[in-house]
Design a protein around this motif. Sequence first.
Motif, PDB file in Angstrom:
ATOM      1  N   ALA A 257       1.299  -1.004  -0.052  1.00  0.00           N
ATOM      2  CA  ALA A 257      -0.293  -0.105  -0.010  1.00  0.00           C
ATOM      3  C   ALA A 257       0.993   1.211  -0.097  1.00  0.00           C
ATOM      4  N   GLU A 258       1.721   1.529   0.876  1.00  0.00           N
ATOM      5  CA  GLU A 258       2.837   2.450   0.787  1.00  0.00           C
ATOM      6  C   GLU A 258       2.958   2.620  -0.718  1.00  0.00           C
ATOM      7  N   ALA A 259       3.916   1.660  -1.114  1.00  0.00           N
ATOM      8  CA  ALA A 259       4.463   1.380  -2.836  1.00  0.00           C
ATOM      9  C   ALA A 259       3.655   2.475  -3.399  1.00  0.00           C
ATOM     10  N   ILE A 260       2.040   1.742  -3.130  1.00  0.00           N
ATOM     11  CA  ILE A 260       0.862   2.167  -4.650  1.00  0.00           C
ATOM     12  C   ILE A 260       0.651   3.894  -4.008  1.00  0.00           C
ATOM     13  N   TYR A 261       0.632   4.394  -2.802  1.00  0.00           N
ATOM     14  CA  TYR A 261       0.497   5.344  -2.771  1.00  0.00           C
ATOM     15  C   TYR A 261       1.398   6.208  -3.421  1.00  0.00           C
ATOM     16  N   SER A 262       2.457   5.924  -3.523  1.00  0.00           N
ATOM     17  CA  SER A 262       3.988   6.676  -4.255  1.00  0.00           C
ATOM     18  C   SER A 262       3.721   6.933  -4.695  1.00  0.00           C
TER      19      SER A 262
END
Length: 339
Positions: A257-262
């Motif tokens: 999720a943190e990667a997607i939000y980037s």
Amino acid sequence: MAGRNETLKIWLLSDGAPGHLSQSRGLAEAIGRFHPVEVREITLQVRQRLLKSLLRYLLPCSTVLARLLLHRVYTIELPDEHPDLIISSGGNTLGANALLAQLYGVPNLYSGTLKKYPAQCYTRIYTVTPQGCANNVVLPLPPVPLWLTEKMPVVEADAPWLMLIGGDGAGYRFTEADWEQLAEGINQSGENNGIRWLLTTSRRTGIEAEQLLHNRIAPALLDEAVYYGQTPRPVVREFLGRCQGVMVTEDSLTMIAEAIYSGRPVITLTPQQSDPDRNDALALEGYVASGLICRLPLAVLNKFTYAQRTQAEIPDVARLIWESLHDVLPSPGAADEKP
């Protein structure tokens, strides 16, 4: 309950797990984006797991029961004030969340699956997969603190890719052959696509796997590598800002999720032994259907050819959370952000 323009006093319950705390802060900060809030983070510990299990079945019964059980089940120190809202994430907080909402007569929000706790004990339940209850709000991504949703800088076309490496957990198991395939895939896909890498492992990777990766990955293909077991350093956010795309092992939905939000293109890597639970599997399928990730078996990473694509738009999860509370919080009305 606070009025329309009054500060909303939120009690945020934490079991100490970083991923759970991130989701709870995401809920609180989503509300804080549109309405004044004062957040108190309260860390709790489970004292008696047997009583906690019993509590799950007794919760709907009465407030009297809640008063009797709260301090028997949990070690928790409560502020000397009345909350307006209870928020939490993580299975160990489910009972306390429901108990405190009963005791103070206030609404409560929970982020995550219910672990068989009764859905009627929560005002809103936020998940990324449907839970089959009327008070369930299905979000396209889990809530995160707002700083994790800030736009990343534009990078040059030859910027490196980021490899986020986890390890055993959440139904995934990495064998020595998997680690060898990962190292080989980093080398081959790097050479085939003209890619250089930023790389970081995590505490789940383990020293032996890190050593294998360190020995097998060609140093000339690395811009920078952080092996967490040798030199632990939180670099994920920094590396996301420097990369043009992300590959991430599938064992952590929080990391994904943190990667997607980037806003970078995200490719998840699956080892041969992967058996995520039904909820995690549905979440990954949903991310694929929304164009937020592509999935790739680890065994074919060495044959991977990168084709440029447009990243799907990242949804405004904070606004969706706020809009879901129109009949819960004091006259939230139109979703106007605070000045």
